[in-house]
Design a protein around this motif. Structure first.
Motif, PDB file in Angstrom:
ATOM      1  N   PHE A  15       3.228  -4.411  14.415  1.00  0.00           N
ATOM      2  CA  PHE A  15       2.590  -3.764  13.223  1.00  0.00           C
ATOM      3  C   PHE A  15       1.572  -4.541  12.689  1.00  0.00           C
ATOM      4  N   GLU A  16       0.470  -3.703  12.199  1.00  0.00           N
ATOM      5  CA  GLU A  16      -0.599  -4.391  11.384  1.00  0.00           C
ATOM      6  C   GLU A  16      -0.093  -4.163  10.063  1.00  0.00           C
ATOM      7  N   PRO A  17      -0.379  -5.232   9.136  1.00  0.00           N
ATOM      8  CA  PRO A  17      -0.182  -4.919   7.641  1.00  0.00           C
ATOM      9  C   PRO A  17      -0.884  -4.018   7.195  1.00  0.00           C
ATOM     10  N   ALA A  18      -0.298  -2.929   6.254  1.00  0.00           N
ATOM     11  CA  ALA A  18      -0.919  -1.975   5.635  1.00  0.00           C
ATOM     12  C   ALA A  18      -1.358  -2.259   4.263  1.00  0.00           C
ATOM     13  N   ASN A  19      -2.279  -1.793   3.611  1.00  0.00           N
ATOM     14  CA  ASN A  19      -2.341  -2.279   2.233  1.00  0.00           C
ATOM     15  C   ASN A  19      -1.473  -1.520   1.431  1.00  0.00           C
ATOM     16  N   ASP A  20      -0.846  -2.279   0.560  1.00  0.00           N
ATOM     17  CA  ASP A  20       0.182  -1.779  -0.216  1.00  0.00           C
ATOM     18  C   ASP A  20       0.071  -0.441  -1.234  1.00  0.00           C
ATOM     19  N   LEU A  22      -1.813   2.187  -0.371  1.00  0.00           N
ATOM     20  CA  LEU A  22      -2.396   3.234   0.418  1.00  0.00           C
ATOM     21  C   LEU A  22      -1.593   4.337   0.312  1.00  0.00           C
ATOM     22  N   ALA A  23      -0.078   4.136   0.136  1.00  0.00           N
ATOM     23  CA  ALA A  23       0.616   5.357  -0.136  1.00  0.00           C
ATOM     24  C   ALA A  23       0.500   5.952  -1.714  1.00  0.00           C
ATOM     25  N   ARG A  25      -2.252   5.750  -3.160  1.00  0.00           N
ATOM     26  CA  ARG A  25      -3.764   6.647  -3.104  1.00  0.00           C
ATOM     27  C   ARG A  25      -3.867   7.926  -2.457  1.00  0.00           C
ATOM     28  N   ILE A  26      -3.037   8.060  -1.426  1.00  0.00           N
ATOM     29  CA  ILE A  26      -2.670   9.372  -0.900  1.00  0.00           C
ATOM     30  C   ILE A  26      -2.100  10.236  -1.622  1.00  0.00           C
ATOM     31  N   ILE A  27      -1.008   9.789  -2.222  1.00  0.00           N
ATOM     32  CA  ILE A  27       0.014  10.533  -3.133  1.00  0.00           C
ATOM     33  C   ILE A  27      -0.975  11.134  -4.232  1.00  0.00           C
ATOM     34  N   LYS A  29      -4.209  11.462  -4.654  1.00  0.00           N
ATOM     35  CA  LYS A  29      -5.245  12.417  -4.142  1.00  0.00           C
ATOM     36  C   LYS A  29      -4.677  13.961  -3.987  1.00  0.00           C
TER      37      LYS A  29
ATOM     38  N   VAL B  29       5.319  10.233   2.642  1.00  0.00           N
ATOM     39  CA  VAL B  29       4.143   9.482   2.572  1.00  0.00           C
ATOM     40  C   VAL B  29       4.513   7.949   2.886  1.00  0.00           C
ATOM     41  N   TYR B  37      -0.514   3.937   9.653  1.00  0.00           N
ATOM     42  CA  TYR B  37      -1.796   2.996   9.575  1.00  0.00           C
ATOM     43  C   TYR B  37      -1.863   2.326  10.875  1.00  0.00           C
ATOM     44  N   SER B  38      -0.548   1.909  11.178  1.00  0.00           N
ATOM     45  CA  SER B  38      -0.541   0.880  12.237  1.00  0.00           C
ATOM     46  C   SER B  38      -1.342   1.403  13.567  1.00  0.00           C
ATOM     47  N   GLU B  51      -7.556   3.312   7.302  1.00  0.00           N
ATOM     48  CA  GLU B  51      -6.815   3.948   6.083  1.00  0.00           C
ATOM     49  C   GLU B  51      -7.417   5.573   5.800  1.00  0.00           C
TER      50      GLU B  51
END
Lengths: 95, 183
Positions: A15-20, A22-23, A25-27, A29, B29, B37-38, B51
């Motif tokens: 897994f690539e580490p995702a920005n914490d 991100l979730a 921001r999506i919620i 929006k 989400v 994302y991965s 993203e």
């Protein structure tokens, strides 16, 4: 290189580490979009009742109503101020 | 409320989302954002683009949840992989072509710290050549190796027959082995 080693190397990066954020921001929006959609539905509701001409006439009537209402309130305030000052002139300040 | 939602399956959450339940959307989400994302990152090789693709995928789902057909016997994740991967392809079409120098820079932050230096070099070499594979082969490898999907699930995501997917994997591995023969 044999299959086993290649499989191991391919599996080594899972897994690539995702920005914490991100979730979050999506919620956020999505919630903002819901709010905007609600506004649109109110407008749709108004449009359902009124034709564009009627809506325009209503808007003009509302503006004129607010203007006249404002003028009347201003005049009533001036009247009452005049009455108070006249009363004080004639009777003197009771305090 | 949040803990009750945590107990629900993805498909049950989707039923709630169809009724515009934003808490269910938030739970879905939070549950899957890293996973999608991965795959987006491994398709686009750019954090911001990945993203954006995941965000646009989830917002499409929120704007039009009827895209999900609850009667179809598909897992939510299998179905949503398709949405995210297609979003990545669409976004990539609009962008400039990948600069070869970009593809040569391989970050090693996700490699286990305890991996030996020799293995790290090998993994980075795999990564460099992996990025040069054709799109369909990359997607097949991404789904089967990095996302851990079964061959059947990966074939379903890519809209292929099982044999076609196995052929893509075989070709990808053959190419990688040829390129990495010196190791």
């Amino acid at each position: 290189m044999n299959d086993e080693i290649l499989d191991r190397l391919l599996n080594a990066r899972k897994f690539e580490p995702a920005n914490d954020n991100l979730a979050y921001r999506i919620i956020t929006k999505a919630k903002n979009r819901s709010w905007m959609n609600d506004q649109v539905s109110i407008w749709d509701l108004v449009k359902g009742f009124l034709s564009p001409k009627q809506a325009f006439a209503m808007a003009i009537a509302l503006i004129v109503g607010l203007y006249v209402g404002g003028m009347l309130t201003q005049s009533a305030t001036a009247d009452s101020e005049y009455q108070v000052s006249s009363f004080l002139e004639i009777n003197g300040d009771p305090l | 409320m949040a803990t009750e939602l945590q107990k629900l399956t993805d498909e049950e959450l989707m039923e709630l989302i169809l009724n515009r339940n934003d808490n269910a959307f938030a739970e879905l989400v939070t549950r899957h954002v890293k996973q999608f994302y991965s795959i987006a990152y491994r398709t686009l090789f750019d954090k911001n683009d990945a993203e954006d693709a995941v965000q646009e995928g989830f917002l499409k789902l929120w704007d039009k949840p009827t895209m999900w057909n609850p009667n179809k016997e598909t897992k939510f994740t299998t179905w949503f992989y398709k949405i995210v991967i297609n979003q990545c392809y669409d976004n990539n079409k609009k962008k400039r072509p990948l600069n070869l120098n970009d593809t040569m820079e391989v970050a090693d932050e996700s490699i286990d710290v305890e991996t030996s230096i020799e293995d790290k070099a090998k993994i980075q070499a795999v990564e460099v050549y992996f990025r040069k594979l054709p799109k369909s082969q990359r997607t097949a490898v991404n789904l089967c190796f990095y996302q851990g999907l079964s061959n059947n699930e990966a074939a379903d995501v890519m809209g292929l027959k099982l044999k076609a997917l196995q052929s893509l994997l075989m070709r990808a591995k053959t190419t990688l082995k040829e390129k990495l023969h010196k190791f």
